[in-house]
Scaffold this motif. Structure first.
Motif, short mmCIF file in Angstrom:
data_model
loop_
_atom_site.label_atom_id
_atom_site.label_comp_id
_atom_site.label_asym_id
_atom_site.label_seq_id
_atom_site.Cartn_x
_atom_site.Cartn_y
_atom_site.Cartn_z
N THR A 21 0.83 -1.10 0.05
CA THR A 21 -0.02 0.13 -0.04
C THR A 21 0.83 1.19 -0.10
O THR A 21 1.64 1.48 0.85
CB THR A 21 -0.84 0.05 1.10
N LEU A 22 0.84 1.91 -1.00
CA LEU A 22 1.59 3.21 -1.39
C LEU A 22 1.20 4.48 -0.54
O LEU A 22 -0.07 4.44 -0.08
CB LEU A 22 1.79 3.49 -2.67
N ARG A 23 2.19 5.32 -0.20
CA ARG A 23 1.56 6.53 0.20
C ARG A 23 0.31 7.18 -0.43
O ARG A 23 -0.47 7.92 0.28
CB ARG A 23 2.66 7.64 0.42
N SER A 24 0.10 7.16 -1.75
CA SER A 24 -0.88 7.68 -2.41
C SER A 24 -2.09 7.15 -2.28
O SER A 24 -3.17 7.65 -2.61
CB SER A 24 -0.47 7.64 -4.01
N ALA A 114 7.32 3.64 -6.13
CA ALA A 114 7.06 3.62 -4.63
C ALA A 114 7.22 2.19 -4.38
O ALA A 114 7.50 1.76 -3.17
CB ALA A 114 5.67 3.98 -4.54
N HIS A 118 9.33 0.32 -1.47
CA HIS A 118 9.04 -0.62 -0.51
C HIS A 118 9.71 -1.97 -0.45
O HIS A 118 10.08 -2.39 0.51
CB HIS A 118 7.47 -1.04 -1.01
#
Length: 314
Positions: A21-24, A114, A118
């Protein structure tokens, strides 16, 4: 073949899927093959293609010569996040008029970078096909420190004068979307046969199996997702000036007959990137079947191997 898939059906290949799960807020599904300390190769698939589009033969051929292979489902595809936004209608797609809420290839490139974050990967060899080639180009231009080498497969620069689809392909792209698995498989076979190229005809058994896998592991509305991905390409416009800033060692590969990204797209990419190498594969279309997997993998390995002295990875 039945068009019914039980609600509790889980394809066996799901066990190899991982998630970040990315920051976006986008959740990316990915797979990693190969030794953890091996030099990384990031594979980015094309329009409406999930990570299984890279065949086991292609992936294995890279792993067996000493690379760690990372594949991802782009947003709006496979098991990654399907964006909560209305897709563009047919007229917007035909006239290349993106909605104001459209994401771009730069957003998709940021997803891939991203994912490298990770995985604690500093730089990788980046290989993209079709739309994935456009994403890979964008990564190389905007995040040069993250790209050890770039390989762009049957892709283009966004210049409307080059790399354009045939009218026959455009008509197929705007046809009504499949409503069930049987229709999806039938449409996949029809489109793949159209794009495959004269030298490498459709392997119906291979492509049927792939289409079933794709249908089984798609977690959203594939037609809407594909429309938003097309919109992302259109919203990104002509990227020639940006592509020209790429400094990573670059290999460009395309066939001599391509009905969705005309070979002129590969020529324009090669012209924009100084010192790039351009290979045209006779008989190849807009498809990477198992019959071509080893040939293309050999080109990638030769290209990546030429930069062995360059520090990559962590």
């Amino acid at each position: 073949m039945s068009d019914h898939i039980p609600a509790d059906h889980v394809p066996s290949d799901y066990v190899t899927d991982e998630f970040a799960t990315l920051r976006s807020g986008v959740r990316v599904c990915y797979r990693v093959d190969g030794a953890p300390d091996a030099p990384p190769i990031l594979l980015i698939a094309g329009l409406a293609e999930d990570l299984t589009t890279w065949s086991p033969r292609f992936v294995t051929s890279l792993v067996t010569v000493g690379y760690r292979v990372i594949r991802l489902d782009n947003r709006d595809c496979g098991r990654s996040t399907f964006i909560d936004a209305a897709p563009p209608n047919t007229l917007r797609q035909l006239f290349a008029r993106p909605r104001r809420d459209a994401y771009t290839l730069a957003d998709m490139a940021a997803d891939a970078v991203a994912l490298l974050d990770h995985l604690d990967i500093g730089a990788a060899h980046v290989v993209g096909r079709s739309m994935g080639g456009m994403i890979a180009q964008t990564i190389a231009a905007r995040y040069p420190e993250r790209v050890a080498t770039l390989t762009s497969l049957y892709s283009t620069t966004g210049d409307k004068k080059v790399g354009q689809p045939a009218t026959s392909t455009m008509l197929m792209l705007v046809s009504p979307p499949p409503k069930n698995r049987v229709q999806f498989v039938r449409e996949h076979l029809r489109m793949t046969a159209h794009l495959a190229g004269v030298g490498y005809p459709l392997d119906e058994v291979e492509e049927t199996a792939h289409a079933v896998t794709t249908w089984n592991r798609t977690d959203g509305d594939s037609a809407a997702g594909t429309a938003r991905q097309i919109q992302a390409i259109q919203a990104s416009g002509d990227r020639t000036a940006e592509v020209a800033t790429i400094t990573a060692p670059t290999l460009i590969v395309n066939g001599d007959r391509d009905l969705i990204v005309a070979p002129s797209g590969g020529e324009a990419t090669a012209a924009a990137i100084g010192d790039s190498r351009h290979i045209v594969v006779p008989g190849m279309g807009h498809h990477l079947p198992d019959a071509l997997a080893l040939t293309i993998a050999d080109h990638v390995v030769a290209h990546v191997g030429a930069t062995t002295g360059q520090e990559i990875g962590k």
